[in-house]
Design a protein around this motif. Structure first.
Motif, PDB file in Angstrom:
ATOM      1  N   ILE A 194      44.582  40.139 -42.335  1.00 11.82           N
ATOM      2  CA  ILE A 194      45.084  41.092 -43.330  1.00 11.82           C
ATOM      3  C   ILE A 194      44.712  42.478 -42.822  1.00 11.82           C
ATOM      4  N   SER A 195      45.698  43.301 -42.571  1.00  8.84           N
ATOM      5  CA  SER A 195      45.445  44.635 -42.013  1.00  8.84           C
ATOM      6  C   SER A 195      46.231  45.673 -42.784  1.00  8.84           C
ATOM      7  N   THR A 196      45.684  46.914 -42.810  1.00  6.08           N
ATOM      8  CA  THR A 196      46.315  48.036 -43.510  1.00  6.08           C
ATOM      9  C   THR A 196      46.683  49.095 -42.486  1.00  6.08           C
ATOM     10  N   ASN A 197      47.965  49.439 -42.435  1.00  7.83           N
ATOM     11  CA  ASN A 197      48.481  50.402 -41.470  1.00  7.83           C
ATOM     12  C   ASN A 197      49.093  51.580 -42.219  1.00  7.83           C
ATOM     13  N   VAL A 198      48.569  52.777 -41.951  1.00 14.04           N
ATOM     14  CA  VAL A 198      49.035  53.983 -42.627  1.00 14.04           C
ATOM     15  C   VAL A 198      50.365  54.414 -42.029  1.00 14.04           C
ATOM     16  N   GLU A 199      51.284  54.852 -42.876  1.00 12.82           N
ATOM     17  CA  GLU A 199      52.584  55.350 -42.452  1.00 12.82           C
ATOM     18  C   GLU A 199      52.514  56.873 -42.287  1.00 12.82           C
ATOM     19  N   TYR A 200      52.685  57.329 -41.051  1.00  2.65           N
ATOM     20  CA  TYR A 200      52.652  58.761 -40.761  1.00  2.65           C
ATOM     21  C   TYR A 200      54.075  59.290 -40.622  1.00  2.65           C
ATOM     22  N   THR A 201      54.225  60.578 -40.895  1.00  3.19           N
ATOM     23  CA  THR A 201      55.528  61.214 -40.698  1.00  3.19           C
ATOM     24  C   THR A 201      55.771  61.441 -39.209  1.00  3.19           C
ATOM     25  N   PHE A 202      57.034  61.779 -38.876  1.00  8.82           N
ATOM     26  CA  PHE A 202      57.382  62.012 -37.478  1.00  8.82           C
ATOM     27  C   PHE A 202      56.591  63.178 -36.905  1.00  8.82           C
ATOM     28  N   GLY A 203      56.423  64.237 -37.698  1.00 10.44           N
ATOM     29  CA  GLY A 203      55.663  65.398 -37.227  1.00 10.44           C
ATOM     30  C   GLY A 203      54.206  65.048 -36.972  1.00 10.44           C
ATOM     31  N   GLU A 204      53.620  64.244 -37.853  1.00  7.05           N
ATOM     32  CA  GLU A 204      52.223  63.839 -37.666  1.00  7.05           C
ATOM     33  C   GLU A 204      52.065  62.965 -36.432  1.00  7.05           C
ATOM     34  N   LYS A 205      53.054  62.103 -36.196  1.00  7.79           N
ATOM     35  CA  LYS A 205      52.997  61.249 -34.999  1.00  7.79           C
ATOM     36  C   LYS A 205      53.085  62.091 -33.733  1.00  7.79           C
ATOM     37  N   MET A 206      53.984  63.100 -33.730  1.00  6.56           N
ATOM     38  CA  MET A 206      54.109  63.971 -32.564  1.00  6.56           C
ATOM     39  C   MET A 206      52.841  64.796 -32.366  1.00  6.56           C
ATOM     40  N   GLN A 207      52.242  65.243 -33.462  1.00  2.48           N
ATOM     41  CA  GLN A 207      51.002  66.013 -33.350  1.00  2.48           C
ATOM     42  C   GLN A 207      49.882  65.171 -32.751  1.00  2.48           C
TER      43      GLN A 207
END
Length: 239
Positions: free
Chosen positions: A122-135
């Motif tokens: 059981i794992s929890t994965n945070v959903e980041y925005t495209f800008g946050e991923k690029m940063q």
């Protein structure tokens, strides 16, 4: 009559082959409603454990890892708000249930993996925005390049120090200077003064010296010469 029997036999064989070719439809591990209920229960249970800080009361390794993943994701997700939806993909023994959770900062996906009729992870994965991923990607790139450049600079400094190593080694391994032994100074020469002897009274010696001087001067006689004194110098003795 025989033709009809032959045709009937062929039709029977074809129907039998068709029945054999059809596979029975697999029964999933659980229905979508059951998967939805299970996913919601798991998320609520993990959230309650996290709120009560009751990790020490959990002995199941799967639940412990689920709590660790939930707490790590809470830093970026924020406080738990609600469940937005549940999606599942199941077969007879295995399956995956994804629960979308809304946090005060970001959304996250709680993934429940089922293998052989048992929950394994059981794992929890945070959903980041495209800008946050690029940063994050840019920061990771800069960090990696900075680390590489720092290592290269360190290596170049180490290589540049190789020229000083022989000098330092020679300094520590230098043989002690030999002490020069100066020769002892020569003893001073001591001359013994010999008293001069007055030989004026020796007439023969006077006559010989007068004749020698007259001969050197080209005179025929010694009448013009008068010897007043004759002294014999003593020899110097060296110590």
């Amino acid at each position: 009559m025989k033709k009809w029997l032959l045709v009937l036999g062929m039709i029977t064989c074809m129907l039998g082959l068709t029945a054999c070719g059809q596979e029975e439809e697999a029964t999933p591990l659980m229905t979508e409603e059951e998967a939805d209920t299970l996913g919601r229960q798991v998320v609520e249970t993990i959230n309650q454990y996290a709120i009560l800080n009751a990790k020490d009361q959990v002995s199941d390794q799967v639940t412990l890892s689920a709590l660790d993943s939930w707490e790590a994701a809470a830093e970026d997700m924020g406080d738990y708000v609600e469940i937005l939806g549940v999606e599942s993909e199941l077969d007879e023994k295995d399956g995956v249930i994804d629960i979308r959770v809304k946090g005060s900062l970001r959304e996250a996906i709680v993934e429940i993996v089922i293998e052989r009729n048992a929950i394994t992870t059981i794992s929890t994965n945070v959903e980041y925005t495209f800008g946050e991923k690029m940063q994050k990607a840019g920061l990771n790139t800069l960090l990696g390049m900075g680390t590489v450049f720092c290592v290269l600079i360190l290596i170049s400094l180490i290589i540049s120090c190789f020229g000083f190593i022989p000098k330092i080694q020679a300094k520590f391994t230098k043989a002690p200077a030999k002490t020069e032994v100066k020769p002892a100074p020569a003893a001073p020469v001591v001359s013994a003064a010999v008293p001069e002897e007055d030989l004026t009274d020796d007439l023969e010696l006077v006559a010989v010296i007068a004749a020698a001087i007259a001969a050197s001067e080209g005179a025929s006689s010694t009448d013009g010469f008068v010897v007043r004194s004759i002294r014999r110098a003593g020899r110097r003795q060296h110590a």
